[in-house]
Design a protein around this motif. Sequence first.
Motif, PDB file in Angstrom:
ATOM      1  N   MET A 255       0.875  -1.257   0.088  1.00  0.00           N
ATOM      2  CA  MET A 255      -0.140   0.040  -0.101  1.00  0.00           C
ATOM      3  C   MET A 255       0.742   1.158   0.235  1.00  0.00           C
ATOM      4  N   ILE A 256       2.051   1.266   0.701  1.00  0.00           N
ATOM      5  CA  ILE A 256       2.751   2.351   0.913  1.00  0.00           C
ATOM      6  C   ILE A 256       4.223   1.832   1.167  1.00  0.00           C
ATOM      7  N   ALA A 257       5.270   2.623   0.625  1.00  0.00           N
ATOM      8  CA  ALA A 257       6.441   2.257   0.509  1.00  0.00           C
ATOM      9  C   ALA A 257       7.434   3.481   0.535  1.00  0.00           C
ATOM     10  N   GLN A 258       8.643   2.986   1.011  1.00  0.00           N
ATOM     11  CA  GLN A 258       9.822   4.153   0.885  1.00  0.00           C
ATOM     12  C   GLN A 258      10.757   3.724  -0.210  1.00  0.00           C
ATOM     13  N   THR A 259      10.606   4.460  -1.528  1.00  0.00           N
ATOM     14  CA  THR A 259      11.176   4.104  -2.675  1.00  0.00           C
ATOM     15  C   THR A 259      11.920   4.968  -3.180  1.00  0.00           C
ATOM     16  N   TRP A 260      12.770   4.554  -4.274  1.00  0.00           N
ATOM     17  CA  TRP A 260      13.542   5.583  -5.210  1.00  0.00           C
ATOM     18  C   TRP A 260      12.541   6.054  -6.002  1.00  0.00           C
ATOM     19  N   ASP A 261      12.869   7.069  -6.399  1.00  0.00           N
ATOM     20  CA  ASP A 261      11.910   8.079  -7.595  1.00  0.00           C
ATOM     21  C   ASP A 261      11.738   7.255  -8.858  1.00  0.00           C
ATOM     22  N   GLY A 262      12.821   6.708  -9.476  1.00  0.00           N
ATOM     23  CA  GLY A 262      12.608   5.827 -10.838  1.00  0.00           C
ATOM     24  C   GLY A 262      11.634   4.944 -10.945  1.00  0.00           C
ATOM     25  N   PRO A 263      11.555   4.114 -10.128  1.00  0.00           N
ATOM     26  CA  PRO A 263      10.663   2.875 -10.093  1.00  0.00           C
ATOM     27  C   PRO A 263       9.217   3.394 -10.023  1.00  0.00           C
ATOM     28  N   LYS A 268       4.119   5.003 -12.510  1.00  0.00           N
ATOM     29  CA  LYS A 268       3.097   6.090 -12.615  1.00  0.00           C
ATOM     30  C   LYS A 268       2.895   6.398 -14.374  1.00  0.00           C
ATOM     31  N   SER A 269       4.079   6.480 -15.053  1.00  0.00           N
ATOM     32  CA  SER A 269       3.999   6.826 -16.332  1.00  0.00           C
ATOM     33  C   SER A 269       3.292   5.518 -17.266  1.00  0.00           C
ATOM     34  N   GLN A 275       1.404   7.050  -6.646  1.00  0.00           N
ATOM     35  CA  GLN A 275       2.109   8.499  -6.567  1.00  0.00           C
ATOM     36  C   GLN A 275       3.370   8.524  -5.737  1.00  0.00           C
ATOM     37  N   TYR A 276       4.165   9.347  -5.978  1.00  0.00           N
ATOM     38  CA  TYR A 276       5.529   9.540  -5.328  1.00  0.00           C
ATOM     39  C   TYR A 276       5.629  10.686  -4.868  1.00  0.00           C
ATOM     40  N   MET A 277       6.259  11.037  -3.660  1.00  0.00           N
ATOM     41  CA  MET A 277       6.230  12.482  -3.258  1.00  0.00           C
ATOM     42  C   MET A 277       7.197  12.471  -1.777  1.00  0.00           C
ATOM     43  N   ALA A 278       7.858  13.869  -1.784  1.00  0.00           N
ATOM     44  CA  ALA A 278       8.818  14.029  -0.817  1.00  0.00           C
ATOM     45  C   ALA A 278       8.044  14.363   0.519  1.00  0.00           C
ATOM     46  N   PRO A 279       8.398  13.821   1.548  1.00  0.00           N
ATOM     47  CA  PRO A 279       7.708  14.024   2.723  1.00  0.00           C
ATOM     48  C   PRO A 279       8.148  15.258   3.496  1.00  0.00           C
ATOM     49  N   GLN A 280       7.566  15.703   4.678  1.00  0.00           N
ATOM     50  CA  GLN A 280       8.094  16.893   5.398  1.00  0.00           C
ATOM     51  C   GLN A 280       9.513  16.927   5.669  1.00  0.00           C
ATOM     52  N   GLY A 331      19.190  19.925 -19.917  1.00  0.00           N
ATOM     53  CA  GLY A 331      18.311  18.548 -20.139  1.00  0.00           C
ATOM     54  C   GLY A 331      17.058  18.610 -19.978  1.00  0.00           C
ATOM     55  N   ASP A 332      16.543  19.799 -18.968  1.00  0.00           N
ATOM     56  CA  ASP A 332      15.236  19.956 -18.588  1.00  0.00           C
ATOM     57  C   ASP A 332      14.386  20.483 -19.776  1.00  0.00           C
ATOM     58  N   GLN A 333      14.887  20.881 -20.804  1.00  0.00           N
ATOM     59  CA  GLN A 333      14.290  21.742 -21.978  1.00  0.00           C
ATOM     60  C   GLN A 333      14.007  20.652 -22.923  1.00  0.00           C
ATOM     61  N   PHE A 334      14.302  19.436 -22.731  1.00  0.00           N
ATOM     62  CA  PHE A 334      14.201  18.134 -23.693  1.00  0.00           C
ATOM     63  C   PHE A 334      13.199  17.317 -22.991  1.00  0.00           C
ATOM     64  N   VAL A 335      12.831  17.494 -21.455  1.00  0.00           N
ATOM     65  CA  VAL A 335      11.939  16.827 -20.682  1.00  0.00           C
ATOM     66  C   VAL A 335      10.235  16.793 -21.498  1.00  0.00           C
ATOM     67  N   THR A 336       9.614  15.465 -21.251  1.00  0.00           N
ATOM     68  CA  THR A 336       8.239  15.592 -21.713  1.00  0.00           C
ATOM     69  C   THR A 336       7.403  16.167 -20.853  1.00  0.00           C
ATOM     70  N   ASP A 337       6.231  16.443 -21.330  1.00  0.00           N
ATOM     71  CA  ASP A 337       5.250  17.256 -20.315  1.00  0.00           C
ATOM     72  C   ASP A 337       4.834  16.201 -19.346  1.00  0.00           C
ATOM     73  N   GLU A 338       4.740  15.026 -19.618  1.00  0.00           N
ATOM     74  CA  GLU A 338       4.444  14.112 -18.581  1.00  0.00           C
ATOM     75  C   GLU A 338       5.545  14.141 -17.647  1.00  0.00           C
ATOM     76  N   ALA A 339       6.999  14.089 -18.028  1.00  0.00           N
ATOM     77  CA  ALA A 339       7.908  13.978 -16.924  1.00  0.00           C
ATOM     78  C   ALA A 339       8.047  15.307 -16.191  1.00  0.00           C
ATOM     79  N   LYS A 340       7.688  16.304 -16.786  1.00  0.00           N
ATOM     80  CA  LYS A 340       7.618  17.688 -16.078  1.00  0.00           C
ATOM     81  C   LYS A 340       6.225  17.561 -14.900  1.00  0.00           C
ATOM     82  N   LYS A 341       5.432  17.102 -15.247  1.00  0.00           N
ATOM     83  CA  LYS A 341       4.038  16.957 -14.313  1.00  0.00           C
ATOM     84  C   LYS A 341       4.539  16.115 -13.115  1.00  0.00           C
ATOM     85  N   ASN A 342       5.200  15.117 -13.307  1.00  0.00           N
ATOM     86  CA  ASN A 342       5.487  14.068 -12.495  1.00  0.00           C
ATOM     87  C   ASN A 342       6.630  14.834 -11.369  1.00  0.00           C
TER      88      ASN A 342
END
Length: 379
Positions: A255-263, A268-269, A275-280, A331-342
């Motif tokens: 249900m919930i995990a501490q994971t790397w962002d990539g996987p 999600k893609s 959902q992946y998010m940084a905590p407080q 490199g961020d100028q060549f990132v997809t809209d989906e990647a930017k949203k994520n």
Amino acid sequence: MAKNQKLNVARRSFIKKSAAMGVAASVAPWIISRDALASSGELKIMNWAGYLPDEVKEQFEKDTGIQVKFTQFGSNQELINKMKATRGRGFDIVGPTSNMMPQWRDLELLKPWDMSRIPTDKILAPMLRTSMEHGGWNDEYHHLPYLWGTEALAWNTEKLSREYKDLSYGDLFSPEVKGFVMGRPHSMMLGVGLYLDSTGVLPSNRMLDAYKDEENMRRIWGEITKYCIERKEWVKQFWADADAQKNGFTQNDVMIAQTWDGPAMQLKSQGKPIQYMAPQEGALTWLDGLAMPVGVRNTDAVYAFIEYLYSAEVGGLLANTTGYNSCAAGGDQFVTDEAKKNFLEAYPEDALERLWWWPAEPSWYAGIRAQYRDKFVAA
């Protein structure tokens, strides 16, 4: 504010916080020198799983004629053990994390980079500075920045709802997720330490006191281990690599995990309810790099590959396909809209200002941490 504008503001904020220096941006097409093109043969690379997508590898092979043999590993210790066993031979490039470089210095298994052959103007300046600080000794540099990323919280959105304003590593032990939690033992325990520090239960200067000396380390990690053992029944599974993280969500009802962002970003893609998010307390942040073992065989091919990787276009491609963040300027100028949203959803509001960077590890640290990790796992 438009999403693209928000992303640029967020990245600028991150860079400003990372180091007090500017970023040299480059969006021109990458150009490989004539000497590099003259190189041939095979380039043997050992790096983290998923760090060399087929699209990146195949384009390099097509443009240079250099064939790449890619070997994956799942942890820094696995890489170190491999290089120790072969005495630094068998590969032309390896991918250590920057905070592990003090251990590599002691091993004497790496060759320094010829910085005159490195396109430093095409590398994000704060990342290059971190690589040079951690990987520099004897007035030479042994580490170049490749991808940076984080470890934070991911959850199944069909089973849980979370908001950034109160997201915490402590959520891993909330009543509704008992028996359905996943994490990597040692970094999950560090997250617990950050949580206990934030609540005042175990003050540790955001866990940095544990890196001072063995006495402080044992005091802090002893309490963390006790806390985790008392809550062991919350854990559904531990993970050791990217595939295990994905499988936990897709095959093991996590249900919930501490994971790397990539996987998590990749799931999600793919349309998975993740959902992946940084905590407080701050996402655990690392900088993975590139280094040359002492047994490197094809040096010209190595520098051709380096030149290729730091083009802005390839940087964007790496970000799009891995779910991590490239260190190529522009490199961020060549990132997809989906990647930017994520990216924006993973690091909302002030999350980039709260990042927790892994400190350089003293040689004594890993062994003691392993003792506490093993107690938790065996409990």
